[in-house]
Design an enzyme around this catalytic site. Structure first.
Site, PDB file in Angstrom:
ATOM      1  N   ASN A   1       0.845  -1.192   0.000  1.00  0.00           N
ATOM      2  CA  ASN A   1       0.000   0.000   0.000  1.00  0.00           C
ATOM      3  C   ASN A   1       0.884   1.247   0.000  1.00  0.00           C
ATOM      4  O   ASN A   1       1.754   1.392   0.857  1.00  0.00           O
ATOM      5  CB  ASN A   1      -0.912  -0.008   1.235  1.00  0.00           C
ATOM      6  CG  ASN A   1      -1.971   1.057   1.197  1.00  0.00           C
ATOM      7  OD1 ASN A   1      -1.851   2.069   0.519  1.00  0.00           O
ATOM      8  ND2 ASN A   1      -3.037   0.828   1.936  1.00  0.00           N
TER       9      ASN A   1
ATOM     10  N   HIS B   1     -10.627  -5.064  -2.885  1.00  0.00           N
ATOM     11  CA  HIS B   1      -9.280  -5.385  -2.414  1.00  0.00           C
ATOM     12  C   HIS B   1      -9.330  -5.758  -0.931  1.00  0.00           C
ATOM     13  O   HIS B   1     -10.231  -5.364  -0.217  1.00  0.00           O
ATOM     14  CB  HIS B   1      -8.300  -4.235  -2.651  1.00  0.00           C
ATOM     15  CG  HIS B   1      -8.717  -2.934  -2.044  1.00  0.00           C
ATOM     16  ND1 HIS B   1      -9.707  -2.125  -2.583  1.00  0.00           N
ATOM     17  CD2 HIS B   1      -8.292  -2.295  -0.930  1.00  0.00           C
ATOM     18  CE1 HIS B   1      -9.861  -1.053  -1.837  1.00  0.00           C
ATOM     19  NE2 HIS B   1      -9.011  -1.123  -0.822  1.00  0.00           N
TER      20      HIS B   1
ATOM     21  N   HIS C   1      -7.138  -5.806   2.676  1.00  0.00           N
ATOM     22  CA  HIS C   1      -6.021  -5.212   3.414  1.00  0.00           C
ATOM     23  C   HIS C   1      -5.401  -6.274   4.319  1.00  0.00           C
ATOM     24  O   HIS C   1      -6.121  -6.991   5.016  1.00  0.00           O
ATOM     25  CB  HIS C   1      -6.496  -4.064   4.304  1.00  0.00           C
ATOM     26  CG  HIS C   1      -7.014  -2.889   3.552  1.00  0.00           C
ATOM     27  ND1 HIS C   1      -6.242  -1.792   3.276  1.00  0.00           N
ATOM     28  CD2 HIS C   1      -8.233  -2.643   3.006  1.00  0.00           C
ATOM     29  CE1 HIS C   1      -6.953  -0.912   2.598  1.00  0.00           C
ATOM     30  NE2 HIS C   1      -8.172  -1.406   2.428  1.00  0.00           N
TER      31      HIS C   1
END
Length: 161
Positions: free
Chosen positions: A46, A116, A118
């Protein structure tokens, strides 16, 4: 007023902005944050992490709902979560993990049009006064340094075509 210096942000501020979806593989201009490509999904560091080693598991197909995932995409995404946890344990020795998805803007998704997951490594005591009082996160390591270290370990999980 207190100042916090983040000189690496200037490249983003002055740089050319990605058109379209930032997670669609073909639109990612800087592949340096991509750690592992699967057949249907990939792992990426990220660029705006909550903590060091904050990873994203992203399907190649542009879709925004769990229902749209094909069975092989679901299976591979969870497999990539497993690999990510293994790599982070080996490289960063976290005390725990937050793993999850924000489905929709109301749920906190900053990018809500491309699904998505995490994977956020956590350490005992990693929340400090900066987050609580200053509404600021302190990332103690250089993101590119972390990326290079992670790439070295992810390389042993690369799939043969």
């Amino acid at each position: 007023m207190k100042s916090i210096y983040a000189p690496w942000r200037m490249a983003y501020i002055k740089g050319e902005k990605v058109q379209g979806c930032v997670f669609c593989k073909e639109s990612i201009r800087d592949d340096s944050y991509v750690l592992l490509d699967g057949k249907t999904a990939f792992v990426m560091l990220n660029a705006y992490p909550y903590t060091n080693g904050h990873l994203l598991i992203i399907p190649f197909r542009h879709l925004s709902s769990l229902e749209a995932l094909l069975p092989e995409e679901r299976l591979e995404m969870f497999s990539l979560v497993d690999i990510s946890v293994r790599v982070l344990k080996e490289t960063m020795s976290p005390d725990g993990f937050n793993i999850g998805m924000n489905l929709g803007r109301a749920a906190g998704a900053g990018i809500d049009d491309h699904l998505h997951i995490h994977v956020v490594p956590r350490w005992n005591g990693d929340t400090n006064f900066m987050s609580v009082v200053g509404d600021i996160r302190v990332i103690p390591d250089d993101i590119l340094k972390s990326c290079e270290e992670l790439k070295g370990v992810f390389s042993k999980y690369r799939q043969e075509d």
